[in-house]
Scaffold this motif. Structure first.
Motif, PDB file in Angstrom:
ATOM      1  N   THR A 113      -2.125   1.688   5.426  1.00 27.27           N
ATOM      2  CA  THR A 113      -1.196   1.002   4.545  1.00 27.27           C
ATOM      3  C   THR A 113       0.178   1.649   4.623  1.00 27.27           C
ATOM      4  OG1 THR A 113      -0.781   0.275   2.268  1.00 27.27           O
ATOM      5  CG2 THR A 113      -1.760   2.450   2.550  1.00 27.27           C
ATOM      6  N   THR A 116       1.551   0.982  -1.678  1.00 24.19           N
ATOM      7  CA  THR A 116       0.785   1.736  -2.673  1.00 24.19           C
ATOM      8  C   THR A 116      -0.666   1.919  -2.237  1.00 24.19           C
ATOM      9  OG1 THR A 116       2.183   0.849  -4.426  1.00 24.19           O
ATOM     10  CG2 THR A 116       0.089   1.833  -5.080  1.00 24.19           C
ATOM     11  N   LYS A 118      -4.694   2.459  -2.228  1.00 20.72           N
ATOM     12  CA  LYS A 118      -5.918   2.081  -2.908  1.00 20.72           C
ATOM     13  C   LYS A 118      -7.020   2.964  -2.344  1.00 20.72           C
ATOM     14  CE  LYS A 118      -4.482  -2.748  -3.537  1.00 20.72           C
ATOM     15  NZ  LYS A 118      -4.803  -4.175  -3.255  1.00 20.72           N
ATOM     16  N   ASN A 119      -8.218   2.852  -2.883  1.00 20.26           N
ATOM     17  CA  ASN A 119      -9.327   3.675  -2.413  1.00 20.26           C
ATOM     18  C   ASN A 119      -9.543   3.493  -0.913  1.00 20.26           C
ATOM     19  OD1 ASN A 119     -11.542   5.460  -2.697  1.00 20.26           O
ATOM     20  ND2 ASN A 119     -12.945   3.729  -2.730  1.00 20.26           N
ATOM     21  N   SER A 121      -7.630   4.481   1.540  1.00 21.32           N
ATOM     22  CA  SER A 121      -6.409   4.178   2.289  1.00 21.32           C
ATOM     23  C   SER A 121      -5.918   5.417   3.020  1.00 21.32           C
ATOM     24  CB  SER A 121      -5.310   3.681   1.347  1.00 21.32           C
ATOM     25  OG  SER A 121      -5.676   2.470   0.732  1.00 21.32           O
ATOM     26  N   ASP A 152      -6.532   9.005   1.159  1.00 24.64           N
ATOM     27  CA  ASP A 152      -7.225   8.886  -0.121  1.00 24.64           C
ATOM     28  C   ASP A 152      -8.705   8.763   0.205  1.00 24.64           C
ATOM     29  OD1 ASP A 152      -7.874   8.562  -2.764  1.00 24.64           O
ATOM     30  OD2 ASP A 152      -7.494   6.405  -2.784  1.00 24.64           O
TER      31      ASP A 152
END
Length: 230
Positions: A113, A116, A118-119, A121, A152
Motif C-alpha cells: 500500500t 493508510t 490496514k492489517n 499491509s 504491519d
C-alpha cells in the motif's frame, strides 16, 4: 524468507563469511583461523592457505613476500612467523537490500500500500508515521534519510513478510544480517503495555527451515539479527 508478527521495520543483508584456513601438513594440524602456531622439529614445513578471498601471498615477520602461491614450503632454522595474506570484499548478495529502489527485488504475502495501513499491509518508505497515526517517526538504519521496509505484521504465521531468492555456492559459509525495530508508539513508552500491543516476533527461514525466532525488545531502537548458514 521472513515472517513478522506486528508493526516492525527491517533492512536485510547477506554476506560471505571471511576466513582463511591454514594447513600445516608436516605437523598434522589444520585449523580455521588467521594465525596458526606450529612446531616441527626437523625437515621442511609445508603450509597451505585456503581462503574464500583473493590470496595475495605469504610474508615473513618483516613483511617480506616469500611466495604468491597458496602452497609454501620452508625450512625454518628457528622460531619463525609466516603470514597468509588474503583480501576480501564484503559482497552483499541481497538485491535492493537497503530498499532504496522501492518495492522491488523481493516478494511478500502481505498487501502493498501507499496509503493508510490496514492489517497485513507493507510499504517501502522513509517514515512509518506517514502511514498510521499509531506509528512513530523512525529514521532508517542505513543513513538516517533513506527508505525501509515497513510492515504491519499478521497473526497468521504462514504469511511471509519478505521473501528473496539468492544464488549460493555449495559448502560456502554465509552470514545473514538484518536490522529490525518496533514502530508502534506503545513501545516508545518507558513501560509498554503488551496486553494492548503484542510484541513483534521475527522468524527467519532458509529453504523452508526455521533458522531463528527473535522477539523484539520493548523499545523503538534498531536491533540487529544475524546468523551464519552453510
Amino acid at each position: 524468507m521472513l515472517k513478522a508478527s506486528k508493526n516492525s521495520v527491517f533492512a536485510l543483508l547477506v554476506f560471505w563469511l571471511l576466513n582463511v584456513q591454514i594447513c600445516l601438513s608436516q605437523c598434522g594440524s589444520c585449523v580455521l583461523s588467521l594465525e596458526q602456531k606450529g612446531t616441527c622439529k626437523e625437515g621442511y614445513l609445508s603450509i597451505e592457505a585456503i581462503t574464500n578471498g583473493k590470496f595475495e601471498g605469504w610474508t615473513d615477520s618483516t613483511g617480506l613476500l616469500l611466495d604468491t602461491s597458496k602452497y609454501l614450503t620452508v625450512k625454518p632454522l628457528y622460531t619463525s612467523l609466516y603470514k597468509a595474506n588474503s583480501k576480501f570484499s564484503n559482497v552483499n548478495l541481497i538485491e535492493n537490500s537497503d530498499f532504496e529502489l522501492g518495492n522491488q527485488g523481493f516478494q511478500s504475502d502481505y498487501n502493498f500500500t501507499t496509503s493508510t495501513f490496514k492489517n497485513s499491509s507493507y510499504t517501502v518508505s522513509s517514515n512509518p508515521a506517514d502511514y498510521l497515526s499509531a506509528y512513530i517517526n523512525q529514521k532508517d538504519k542505513t543513513n538516517g534519510s533513506g527508505k525501509m521496509l515497513i510492515v504491519d505484521g499478521n497473526t497468521d504465521s504462514t504469511k511471509i513478510a519478505y521473501r528473496s531468492i539468492i544464488p549460493v555456492t555449495k559448502n560456502e559459509k554465509y552470514e545473514i544480517s538484518l536490522w529490525v525495530s518496533n514502530i508502534h508508539k506503545e513501545f516508545a513508552k518507558q513501560t509498554p503495555d503488551t496486553s494492548q500491543q503484542k510484541i513483534p516476533i521475527i522468524q527467519v527461514f532458509i529453504d523452508g527451515l526455521l533458522q531463528r525466532t527473535y522477539y523484539l525488545p520493548l523499545d523503538t531502537v534498531w536491533h540487529q539479527i544475524s546468523l551464519n548458514w552453510v
